[in-house]
Write an enzyme that holds these catalytic residues in place. Sequence first.
Site, PDB file in Angstrom:
ATOM      1  N   ASP A 192       0.852  -1.161  -0.038  1.00  0.00           N
ATOM      2  CA  ASP A 192       0.060  -0.149   0.067  1.00  0.00           C
ATOM      3  C   ASP A 192       1.021   1.202   0.043  1.00  0.00           C
ATOM      4  OD1 ASP A 192      -2.507   1.278   0.098  1.00  0.00           O
ATOM      5  OD2 ASP A 192      -3.170  -0.189   1.558  1.00  0.00           O
ATOM      6  N   GLY A 259      -4.273   3.721  -8.403  1.00  0.00           N
ATOM      7  CA  GLY A 259      -4.164   4.587  -9.617  1.00  0.00           C
ATOM      8  C   GLY A 259      -3.155   5.928  -9.853  1.00  0.00           C
ATOM      9  N   ASP A 279     -10.258   3.366  -3.629  1.00  0.00           N
ATOM     10  CA  ASP A 279     -10.536   2.005  -2.995  1.00  0.00           C
ATOM     11  C   ASP A 279     -12.144   1.768  -3.626  1.00  0.00           C
ATOM     12  OD1 ASP A 279      -8.611   1.928  -1.409  1.00  0.00           O
ATOM     13  OD2 ASP A 279      -9.287   1.646   0.239  1.00  0.00           O
TER      14      ASP A 279
HETATM   15  C1  GLA Z   1      -6.004   1.179   1.471  1.00  0.00           C
HETATM   16  C2  GLA Z   1      -6.078  -0.074   0.474  1.00  0.00           C
HETATM   17  C3  GLA Z   1      -7.270  -0.961   0.669  1.00  0.00           C
HETATM   18  C4  GLA Z   1      -6.891  -1.344   2.033  1.00  0.00           C
HETATM   19  C5  GLA Z   1      -6.654  -0.422   3.113  1.00  0.00           C
HETATM   20  C6  GLA Z   1      -6.131  -0.912   4.318  1.00  0.00           C
HETATM   21  O1  GLA Z   1      -7.081   1.982   1.503  1.00  0.00           O
HETATM   22  O2  GLA Z   1      -6.329   0.612  -0.777  1.00  0.00           O
HETATM   23  O3  GLA Z   1      -7.325  -1.912  -0.421  1.00  0.00           O
HETATM   24  O4  GLA Z   1      -5.617  -2.447   1.931  1.00  0.00           O
HETATM   25  O5  GLA Z   1      -5.712   0.581   2.625  1.00  0.00           O
HETATM   26  O6  GLA Z   1      -5.924  -0.033   5.373  1.00  0.00           O
END
Ligand code: GLA
Length: 635
Positions: A192, A259, A279
């Site tokens: 991430d 992205g 997300d």
């Molecule tokens: C981000 C990612 C998610 C998830 C959360 C975890 O938002 O994009 O897919 O992994 O972190 O905190």
Amino acid sequence: MFKRVLLSTVAAGLLIAAPPALAQAQDPLAPAGRWTLPERKQARTPPMGWSSWNAFRTEVDEEKVIGAAQKLVDSGLAKLGYVYVNVDDGWWLKRRTTDGRLEIRTKIFPSAAVPGRDSSFRPFTDRLHAMGLKAGIYTDIGRNACSQAYDLHSPNLPEGTTAEREVGLYGHVDQDIGLYFREWGFDYIKVDACGINVYAPGSAVVRDNGYRPFAPLIEQGSINRTDIAGVRALYEKVAQALEKTNPDGDYVFSLCTWGSADVRSWGKEVGNMWRTSADITPNWTRMLHNFDTAATRELYAKPGAWNDPDMLFIGHGDFDANHLTEARSHFALWAIINAPLLIGYDLRNAPQSLLDIWGNADIVAVNQDPAGHQGVIAYDSDDVQIIVKTLADGRKAVALFNRGLAPAKIDLTAAHLKFADSAPVRLRDLWDKSTTAFTGEKSFALEPRQTLIFTAEGQRRLPDGIYLSEIPGDLNVAVDGAATLEQDPMVHRMIGQWNGTRDTGERPYYAGWGGARADATPYGQTLQIAGRQFDTGIGILARSRVEIRNTGGHARFETLVGVDDSTRNLKDKVEFRVYGDGQLLAKSTPMGFGEAARPLSADVRGKKIIEIVTATVGRTSDLPLVVTWANAALR
Ligand code: GLA
């Protein structure tokens, strides 16, 4: 690599071409003579499995994960390919400051408490492996993870001093990757990016929680203020550590920069999959948004490297068991664009109606087709879309998608499938398994938000060859010609909500607008040269280079070339070149806007890699010059 130039408004007017010596030394348009992407062992088809995040957020624990794993096995989903069991955010306790070793929150992962020794995920991954499954873990490229900013109420946040709560990879890449893969035996890692995004000096989250500030490399909302090279360099370092730690190549590397940082262009060079958007949430409009960010990037995915519109949200909200039409659409759409299929539901309690969706073997087979050609949008509108994917055996899969809230009629034509309109086309409905045949065209009535998905057999419109737009998995857009970064406006509901209605709302910041497209121009227009339209071809910007695998051992490359009518640059001329294994085989004379399409063909017998290159002749304008390889085909 062609260096992407980030323009601030001040610098924009000052952009000049690189000095000739330098330009020659690193000429991005010189033929490579080979496939330049790394040959990856894993993720030859899109990864499939389960992830804890959409089911449990940070309230993950061992019982829940093993419960999901057991259900994958018992339900037969594992046999269909759902083998990765991924622990997302929430697993960690702290980083031990004496030696930097990460400690697991053994309260929620009891098997990780090894008496008298450091906590270890080895018993957990051993258990998954014994079940015939693979294990995935989650980390962040910065010092802190997303939950530490967004899930502040969570009981499962890292604990301790500022340094102990720095659980991300930053400054610990080799150590952590060694721990995850060599010592703990994981097979998959999601990395991430909140650590390089939301912990800005002076920000409330840093001040209130005593984190060490990190000057953001990714700036949400501004691609121009994002340090693309800096972000890429960090992920490349992880890629190198993964390679070193896993000499057998048995790992999946998932990039999660939502992205941003132009990852939709370079993700294929660094990892196995990259998030193309923010997300997903269990809302119809958000699903459309995520879908669009990947569906328009069909030329950037291929075996070993996939666009990731985020994990499935089937089972929740607009996709729950009371909304099976929406849930089925979500699944069929992810399948046909070769998205990774990661279930995000508490499988222990999954109703049969949902298991039947994930378990639709015919639709899974479309997603997992070994040729790895992402579905291409054959018809596009705000209301309905037709997406067509070429399968390894020459058949097609086709999805008819009603995006809206009203019933819709969709006329599927043989031309959408690139089949002859004089011969019968046989369709098999992958939901109800019925078969039907038509010649020319057939109408379908779709319920609101419904997606029909079929396999199709017919007589190919091009009997002795294949159009390049039919085989995106064999194409590598090595240089897409985008010299300046443009934010992508063509995503559904580009203005989103992340934080209620208190802030200014989300704007897309993905870049990639102007990237290469199959059967469309880089800006989503119909391909057209001097007034003549084409329903197939590659739309790209000038100063580009595309590598093509001659998988079928074809003898000729044939195309019609010209400057596309949609170009904003009306001045410059472009030369179209075709190479085979690094050798120049054919080239056009310089062509400008308004000139009729000209045929170009090359003998490619025995050539493994064909490259199609567009070079500008002179350069009087920095406006994007749109070019079209119309009807481009291997025969
Ligand atoms: C981000 C990612 C998610 C998830 C959360 C975890 O938002 O994009 O897919 O992994 O972190 O905190």
